[in-house]
Design a protein around this motif. Sequence first.
Motif, PDB file in Angstrom:
ATOM      1  N   TYR A  31       0.867  -1.225  -0.025  1.00 57.41           N
ATOM      2  CA  TYR A  31      -0.028   0.204  -0.129  1.00 57.41           C
ATOM      3  C   TYR A  31       0.865   1.192  -0.026  1.00 57.41           C
ATOM      4  O   TYR A  31       2.053   1.282   0.674  1.00 57.41           O
ATOM      5  CB  TYR A  31      -0.929   0.132   1.146  1.00 57.41           C
ATOM      6  N   TYR A  32       0.398   2.141  -0.736  1.00 57.23           N
ATOM      7  CA  TYR A  32       0.923   3.731  -0.656  1.00 57.23           C
ATOM      8  C   TYR A  32       0.007   4.487   0.231  1.00 57.23           C
ATOM      9  O   TYR A  32      -0.986   4.637   0.002  1.00 57.23           O
ATOM     10  CB  TYR A  32       1.115   4.122  -1.949  1.00 57.23           C
ATOM     11  N   ILE A  33       0.774   4.879   1.443  1.00 59.22           N
ATOM     12  CA  ILE A  33      -0.034   5.690   2.267  1.00 59.22           C
ATOM     13  C   ILE A  33       0.542   7.136   2.373  1.00 59.22           C
ATOM     14  O   ILE A  33       1.944   7.322   2.264  1.00 59.22           O
ATOM     15  CB  ILE A  33       0.098   4.995   3.728  1.00 59.22           C
ATOM     16  N   ARG A  34      -0.230   7.907   2.406  1.00 57.84           N
ATOM     17  CA  ARG A  34       0.176   9.399   2.774  1.00 57.84           C
ATOM     18  C   ARG A  34      -0.314  10.030   4.046  1.00 57.84           C
ATOM     19  O   ARG A  34      -1.227   9.521   4.762  1.00 57.84           O
ATOM     20  CB  ARG A  34      -0.688  10.333   1.492  1.00 57.84           C
ATOM     21  N   ALA A  35       0.064  11.225   4.298  1.00 62.95           N
ATOM     22  CA  ALA A  35      -0.207  11.970   5.581  1.00 62.95           C
ATOM     23  C   ALA A  35      -1.724  11.869   5.355  1.00 62.95           C
ATOM     24  O   ALA A  35      -2.412  12.037   4.762  1.00 62.95           O
ATOM     25  CB  ALA A  35       0.313  13.463   5.499  1.00 62.95           C
ATOM     26  N   GLY A  36      -2.189  11.442   6.832  1.00 56.60           N
ATOM     27  CA  GLY A  36      -3.732  11.504   7.297  1.00 56.60           C
ATOM     28  C   GLY A  36      -4.408  10.167   7.066  1.00 56.60           C
ATOM     29  O   GLY A  36      -5.373   9.951   7.493  1.00 56.60           O
ATOM     30  N   ASP A  37      -3.476   9.155   6.527  1.00 56.10           N
ATOM     31  CA  ASP A  37      -4.082   7.907   6.489  1.00 56.10           C
ATOM     32  C   ASP A  37      -3.786   6.819   7.822  1.00 56.10           C
ATOM     33  O   ASP A  37      -2.918   7.341   8.570  1.00 56.10           O
ATOM     34  CB  ASP A  37      -3.232   7.281   5.312  1.00 56.10           C
ATOM     35  N   LEU A  38      -5.008   6.438   8.063  1.00 56.56           N
ATOM     36  CA  LEU A  38      -4.940   5.578   9.057  1.00 56.56           C
ATOM     37  C   LEU A  38      -4.857   3.802   8.957  1.00 56.56           C
ATOM     38  O   LEU A  38      -5.492   3.347   8.185  1.00 56.56           O
ATOM     39  CB  LEU A  38      -6.164   5.710  10.082  1.00 56.56           C
ATOM     40  N   VAL A  39      -3.865   3.201   9.616  1.00 56.85           N
ATOM     41  CA  VAL A  39      -3.775   1.912   9.310  1.00 56.85           C
ATOM     42  C   VAL A  39      -3.908   1.213  10.479  1.00 56.85           C
ATOM     43  O   VAL A  39      -3.137   1.488  11.626  1.00 56.85           O
ATOM     44  CB  VAL A  39      -2.049   1.421   8.903  1.00 56.85           C
ATOM     45  N   LEU A  40      -4.611   0.345  10.269  1.00 54.64           N
ATOM     46  CA  LEU A  40      -5.106  -0.847  11.615  1.00 54.64           C
ATOM     47  C   LEU A  40      -4.775  -2.046  11.210  1.00 54.64           C
ATOM     48  O   LEU A  40      -5.040  -2.642  10.185  1.00 54.64           O
ATOM     49  CB  LEU A  40      -6.472  -0.704  12.050  1.00 54.64           C
TER      50      LEU A  40
END
Length: 195
Positions: A31-40
């Motif tokens: 996954y490409y995650i950016r500022a503001g993303d929440l990972v659980l």
Amino acid sequence: YTMPEHHFHDVYEIYFLLSGSRYYFIQDNTYYIRAGDLVLIDKYEIHRTVETLENTHERILFHMDESMLQDADGSWGQVLQELFSKGSIILSFDEAQQRYVRSLTERILAEMRQRDSGYGIVIKSLIAQILAFALRNREQQRKTAEDSLKFANKRIFEILDSINQEFAKPLTLSGVAQQFFISKFYLSHAFKDVT
């Protein structure tokens, strides 16, 4: 900071990216995650993060032990079961939602640092708010692996899926390249880029 190896643990993980971007590997997806993303991250799921072209990032990370979430009526367990019914999730929010989640995570950090009377109860209630918010927004805001990678090659995901299904058999670079009708050179470079 890059995690050198994949790992897993017997606790849940809440990862909120404050700034920058990361590649997040969970099980066999990238996954490409950016500022503001929440990972659980669910318990026992293999995961790691690595840097993108941006050299810096800030994140808030919490681990939750199951014993901390126990309650008499079982509502915590029900929320967790529903939330993780399809495994770990990554949620991408609009600006207002990002501010809300950020305020909750920052309040948890403040409580952990100050340790005023009753801080444990406050932390549990803030975590409950994050999890309930994630649960209510999980379908609208969920990122999928293929959608979240700007440059991901769908073919590589097919190959990765095949490797995972046949991991017990002897596999070679040449054999996999032949099976998918691509060159060994392309496979090795594309696979490395995507995973």
